[in-house]
Each structure stands twice: as structure tokens, then as C-alpha cells.
Write an enzyme that holds these catalytic residues in place. Structure first.
Site, PDB file in Angstrom:
ATOM      1  N   GLU A 182      -4.270   0.684  -3.714  1.00  0.00           N
ATOM      2  CA  GLU A 182      -2.872   1.111  -3.649  1.00  0.00           C
ATOM      3  C   GLU A 182      -1.939  -0.095  -3.591  1.00  0.00           C
ATOM      4  OE1 GLU A 182      -2.859   5.428  -1.439  1.00  0.00           O
ATOM      5  OE2 GLU A 182      -3.167   3.643  -0.183  1.00  0.00           O
TER       6      GLU A 182
ATOM      7  N   GLU B  28       0.842  -1.204   0.000  1.00  0.00           N
ATOM      8  CA  GLU B  28       0.000   0.000   0.000  1.00  0.00           C
ATOM      9  C   GLU B  28       0.877   1.254   0.000  1.00  0.00           C
ATOM     10  OE1 GLU B  28      -3.073   2.202   3.115  1.00  0.00           O
ATOM     11  OE2 GLU B  28      -2.484   0.120   3.437  1.00  0.00           O
TER      12      GLU B  28
ATOM     13  N   ASP C  91       1.033   3.879  -3.172  1.00  0.00           N
ATOM     14  CA  ASP C  91       0.739   5.298  -2.963  1.00  0.00           C
ATOM     15  C   ASP C  91       1.790   6.169  -3.636  1.00  0.00           C
ATOM     16  OD1 ASP C  91      -0.535   7.622  -1.496  1.00  0.00           O
ATOM     17  OD2 ASP C  91       1.442   7.656  -0.567  1.00  0.00           O
TER      18      ASP C  91
END
Length: 247
Positions: free
Chosen positions: A135, A63, A67
Site C-alpha cells: 500500500e 500506506e 489504501d
């Protein structure tokens, strides 16, 4: 190491008949090479899976990586598409595109939650699970195929269907910030107060009251204080919308 990790995942997943691979391929639009990354991207921390060194095998690190990839690709797109935009404008527009609300929408549209491996019931997940998995998926693509495939996926799933510069310019990403800015400008007092804090079906909820000039303007309830404040702020914004928009 890959063989050991693969065996760990194999024990944790009951669906090893190719359905997961088919779903991933359909979402991506290309054949994944290393499925371990994608299995990890859809593994919730509640599964308590670790590698031989005790490192957790779940989507949270992916994640973080996803991002960063999203921010980089979106930043490059805005830089090229809006040559007149200064740093402040570009930063604000990128924030709107990669906002938690927008990422959650992307995750919901792809129905990513149906593939999550977890020991927690789906109805106990917070709303942000949709964006978190999206993400993580982007991070998995980067590790599996590199930046080029990652950029192509973001173009296909984010930029082409969702990024409309004119619409984004008018999009509000934080009603709380907008309302506070207006109150400060108009020298109005404002206050957020938690008036209720309880659990329903194992899920904690917060009730928040928004007061402006000592008058209660809006109330809201959500699974976090921050969310409740934002919902109350949105309701407060619409209560004062005409005054705010004419200032």
C-alpha cells in the site's frame, strides 16, 4: 526541504549504489522520478527517522494514501466490469480484492520485505508488513507520478493477474463472520476464549479456543487474538462445512 530529507535518508541507508533504484524500477515497470517517496515507502518506523520538524519519515502515512488509491481504482474497475452489480455486491467484491490477506499475498509475491529499512529483525515482523508495504508503494507512485501511473500499476500488479470475478464471488474473506452468521441462524451458542498468552523468541502469541454449543470445535495460535480467532473459525467452518453449505 527535499535536500534535507535526502541527507537524512542517505545517512540511514548503507545501500546508495543504485541497487535500490534498480529494484524499484523493475517492480514499477517505469523509471521513478523522485526516489525520496520510495525510500520513505520502505522505511519502517523502528528506524526512527524524522524530518527537521520532527515528523516521522516512514511508510505509515503512505500506506494510508495507497489504501485510498487501491480502493478507488478497484471500485472503478468493478463498476465498469459488473454493470449488474448493486452497491452491496460491489462493496463486498472490493473488500475481497483489497482484503489484508490478499494485499499480504501481493507484497510477498513482489518480495517487498527484502528492501525494508528497519532496526527490527525481519522474523519479528507480523504478516501484515507485506500488505502494508505494498500500500505504501502505491502511495509513493501516486505522489511521484500521479493518478494515471498509479492506476496503471494497480492494473498490472493487481487486477490483471489476480482479479477473477467468478472466483472472487466464491471467496470467503472472513470465516469468523460466516461461522457466526450460521450459528445465529441455527440458534447455536458460540464462544471464543483465549487460553494461552505468551512470548516466544520475543514475539507474543495468543492461543484461542472456539466452542459451539459448549463443545470445543477448534484451537489456533497466532501473533494476535484476531488472527487466532480467524484461524480457529476457518477450522470450525471446515468441521461444519457440509451443514453450513446446505443451509
Amino acid at each position: 526541504m527535499k535536500r534535507i530529507i535526502k541527507n537524512i535518508f542517505k545517512k540511514s541507508r548503507s545501500n546508495e549504489d543504485g541497487i535500490f533504484f534498480e529494484k524499484i524500477e523493475k517492480i514499477l515497470g517505469f523509471k521513478p522520478t523522485t526516489m525520496l517517496y520510495y525510500q520513505k515507502a520502505f522505511t519502517h518506523r523502528s528506524s526512527n527517522i524524522t524530518d527537521v520538524k520532527g515528523n516521522p519519515l516512514n511508510y505509515e502515512r503512505l500506506e494510508f494514501l495507497g489504501d485510498a488509491m487501491l480502493s478507488a481504482v478497484i471500485a472503478a474497475h468493478l463498476y465498469n466490469e459488473v454493470p449488474s452489480g448493486d452497491e452491496g455486491y460491489l462493496t463486498k467484491m472490493r473488500s475481497k480484492i483489497v482484503s489484508r490477506e490478499h494485499l499480504n499475498e501481493l507484497g510477498r509475491d513482489l518480495n517487498l520485505i527484502e528492501m525494508v529499512e528497519s532496526k527490527v529483525p525481519v522474523n519479528h515482523f507480523g504478516e501484515n508488513i507485506h500488505g502494508n508495504i505494498f500500500e505504501a508503494l502505491v502511495g509513493a507512485i501516486f505522489l511521484d507520478k500521479g493518478f494515471s501511473h498509479c492506476e496503471q500499476f494497480i492494473q498490472k500488479s493487481v487486477i490483471i493477474p489476480y482479479v477473477d470475478i467468478e472466483k472472487l464471488e466464491g471467496k470467503v474473506i472472513s470465516y469468523k463472520s460466516l461461522l457466526i452468521e450460521w450459528c445465529q441462524k441455527e440458534k447455536k451458542t458460540f464462544h471464543y476464549e483465549v487460553f494461552d498468552d505468551n512470548a516466544i523468541d520475543g514475539q507474543r502469541y495468543f492461543g484461542v479456543k472456539l466452542s459451539i454449543d459448549n463443545k470445543i470445535i477448534a484451537k489456533a495460535r497466532a501473533t494476535s487474538k484476531k488472527k487466532a480467532e480467524e484461524i480457529a473459525s476457518k477450522r470450525g467452518y471446515f468441521a461444519f462445512q457440509e451443514k453450513i453449505n446446505t443451509k
